[in-house]
Design a protein around this motif. Structure first.
Motif, short mmCIF file in Angstrom:
data_model
loop_
_atom_site.label_atom_id
_atom_site.label_comp_id
_atom_site.label_asym_id
_atom_site.label_seq_id
_atom_site.Cartn_x
_atom_site.Cartn_y
_atom_site.Cartn_z
N ALA A 154 1.43 -0.88 0.01
CA ALA A 154 0.15 0.26 0.04
C ALA A 154 0.82 1.36 -0.34
N SER A 155 0.17 2.46 -0.11
CA SER A 155 1.08 3.44 -0.31
C SER A 155 0.29 5.27 0.48
N ILE A 156 1.08 5.77 0.84
CA ILE A 156 -0.26 6.79 1.36
C ILE A 156 1.33 7.79 -0.10
N LEU A 157 -1.04 8.17 -1.03
CA LEU A 157 -1.10 9.81 -1.76
C LEU A 157 -0.95 11.06 -1.31
N SER A 158 -0.67 12.12 -1.29
CA SER A 158 -0.53 13.68 -1.21
C SER A 158 -1.17 13.76 -2.77
N VAL A 159 -1.74 15.60 -1.91
CA VAL A 159 -2.20 16.73 -2.66
C VAL A 159 -1.26 16.49 -2.77
N ALA A 160 -1.51 17.98 -3.36
CA ALA A 160 -1.27 19.76 -2.45
C ALA A 160 -1.20 20.43 -4.35
N ILE A 161 -2.11 21.88 -3.95
CA ILE A 161 -2.08 22.85 -4.96
C ILE A 161 -2.47 23.73 -3.96
N TYR A 162 -1.21 25.32 -4.89
CA TYR A 162 -1.19 26.18 -4.66
C TYR A 162 -1.78 27.14 -5.01
N SER A 163 -2.67 28.22 -5.11
CA SER A 163 -2.62 28.60 -6.19
C SER A 163 -2.67 30.31 -5.45
N TYR A 164 -2.18 31.38 -6.86
CA TYR A 164 -1.41 32.48 -5.64
C TYR A 164 -1.22 33.73 -7.82
N ALA B 143 0.78 22.61 -8.55
CA ALA B 143 -0.14 21.55 -8.02
C ALA B 143 0.80 19.77 -8.60
N VAL B 144 1.02 19.29 -7.33
CA VAL B 144 1.80 18.19 -7.00
C VAL B 144 1.31 17.23 -6.60
N SER B 145 1.81 16.01 -6.99
CA SER B 145 1.69 14.15 -5.90
C SER B 145 1.86 13.01 -5.97
N GLN B 146 1.97 13.23 -4.88
CA GLN B 146 3.39 12.82 -4.21
C GLN B 146 3.07 10.98 -4.18
N VAL B 147 3.40 10.19 -3.82
CA VAL B 147 2.86 8.47 -3.31
C VAL B 147 4.62 8.21 -2.91
N PHE B 148 3.97 7.81 -1.02
CA PHE B 148 5.49 7.28 -0.32
C PHE B 148 5.04 6.11 0.15
N GLY B 149 6.12 5.41 0.51
CA GLY B 149 5.94 3.81 1.10
C GLY B 149 7.62 3.36 1.45
N GLY B 150 7.62 2.10 1.77
CA GLY B 150 9.16 1.78 1.99
C GLY B 150 8.84 1.46 3.01
N PRO B 151 10.63 1.30 4.03
CA PRO B 151 10.61 1.28 5.26
C PRO B 151 10.48 2.86 5.78
N SER B 152 9.84 3.26 7.24
CA SER B 152 9.34 3.98 7.44
C SER B 152 9.44 5.86 6.69
N LEU B 153 8.73 4.56 5.19
CA LEU B 153 7.83 5.74 4.20
C LEU B 153 8.49 6.58 3.95
N ALA B 154 9.71 6.17 3.43
CA ALA B 154 11.64 7.75 2.71
C ALA B 154 11.03 7.32 1.58
N ILE B 155 10.35 6.14 0.86
CA ILE B 155 10.48 6.05 -0.84
C ILE B 155 9.56 7.48 -1.15
N ARG B 156 9.89 8.09 -2.20
CA ARG B 156 9.59 8.85 -2.61
C ARG B 156 9.07 9.40 -3.90
N VAL B 157 8.02 8.83 -4.65
CA VAL B 157 8.26 9.00 -5.95
C VAL B 157 6.67 10.24 -6.65
N ALA B 158 6.68 10.47 -7.26
CA ALA B 158 5.87 11.27 -8.31
C ALA B 158 4.66 11.01 -8.58
N ASN B 159 3.50 11.22 -8.70
CA ASN B 159 2.20 10.72 -9.74
C ASN B 159 2.63 11.67 -10.58
N ILE B 160 2.67 10.44 -11.86
CA ILE B 160 2.45 11.69 -12.99
C ILE B 160 0.76 11.75 -13.51
#
Length: 287
Positions: free
Chosen positions: A225-235, A246-263
């Motif tokens: 499984a993994s944790i999916l985050s979405v961050a949007i900034y408007s200015y 606007a970015v979205s990233q996927v976290f997983g692995g030991p200590s949730l330290a592995i991070r990849v971009a959600n393309i």
């Protein structure tokens, strides 16, 4: 019977005939007579020839006026022809002049268009060089805690001018796999958070905590499984133009330290347009 005169008497009687002066005078008289006869003959001949020649008519007043009118008409006709020729020449020169003026105007219009394009290009370049650029900086970090997890978002204004009216939209959830492409559907209950003005070069860290039970954390650690985050900034930038990060990233692995971009997610995603429309009608929440 008369007695013949002697020789001396005869010489005395005819001597004056033989005199040179008398002889010259006599010849002069004869020449004058001949000249008189000649003049008289020539005069008579001339009179005869003059009487025999037909009389030439002298132009009357009407004929003279007619001749003058004809001469005047011919002069007017010649002047009219010259005027027509000059008018045609002037018309041709006017056409050439008008063509030259139109050509000059077209060249001036093109020059003005090129100048305007150059000025607009320079202004656009200046705006792009000076405006605010707000983007992710050093990614996002997850901090596991007993029963929860903290998501830290780090962003920075890379531009040379402030980012105005900064708004933030953050969401996170778990998914049952670990990869780099996930569909995104934002919550209807979330809302924007107002972050104010971000100065040039400023680095911001936004922390968000959410509950995560041990089972889901263990699945994420094992990459099932993994944790999916979405961050949007408007200015807005100082030139009045709106921008979105606007970015979205996927976290997983030991200590949730592995991070990849959600393309599958970015500024042009339909969900970004939907929540931006919400921002226009719903006031942002204060941080």
């Amino acid at each position: 019977m008369a007695k013949p005169k002697d020789k001396d008497a005869i010489n005395d009687q005819i001597g004056w005939y033989a005199d040179p002066v008398y002889r010259k005078l006599k010849e002069s008289k004869i020449e004058e007579f001949v000249m008189l006869i000649r003049s008289t003959v020539l005069l008579g001949l001339a009179t005869f020839l003059g009487a025999a020649a037909p009389a030439q008519s002298t132009p009357t007043g009407e004929a003279l006026i007619a001749r003058r009118d004809l001469a005047a008409q011919e002069s007017v006709a010649a002047s009219t022809t010259e005027i027509v020729v000059l008018t045609r020449i002037q018309l041709i020169l006017s056409v050439i002049g008008a063509a030259a003026v139109l050509t000059s105007l077209e060249m001036a219009r093109r020059s003005l268009a090129l100048t305007r394009s150059a000025v607009e290009s320079q202004a656009d370049t200046a705006r792009h060089q000076l405006r605010a650029y707000f983007g992710i900086f050093d990614g996002e970090q997850l901090e596991p805690h007993p029963g929860s997890i903290t998501l830290t978002s780090k962003f920075k204004n890379f531009g040379q001018t402030p980012a105005l009216d900064m708004r933030e939209w953050i969401e996170k959830w778990t998914v049952d796999s670990f990869g780099n492409s996930y569909p995104v559907k934002l919550s209807e209950e979330s809302q924007w958070s107002y972050r104010g003005t971000i100065q040039p070069g400023a680095t911001l860290s936004f922390r968000h905590s959410f509950n995560l039970d041990a089972e889901k954390r263990e699945a994420a650690r094992n990459k099932t499984a993994s944790i999916l985050s979405v961050a949007i900034y408007s200015y807005r930038d100082v030139f009045g133009e709106s921008h979105v990060t606007a970015v979205s990233q996927v976290f997983g692995g030991p200590s949730l330290a592995i991070r990849v971009a959600n393309i599958a997610f970015g500024p042009n995603h339909p969900e970004v347009a939907r929540v931006l429309a919400i921002a226009s009608v719903r006031p942002p929440a204060t941080p």
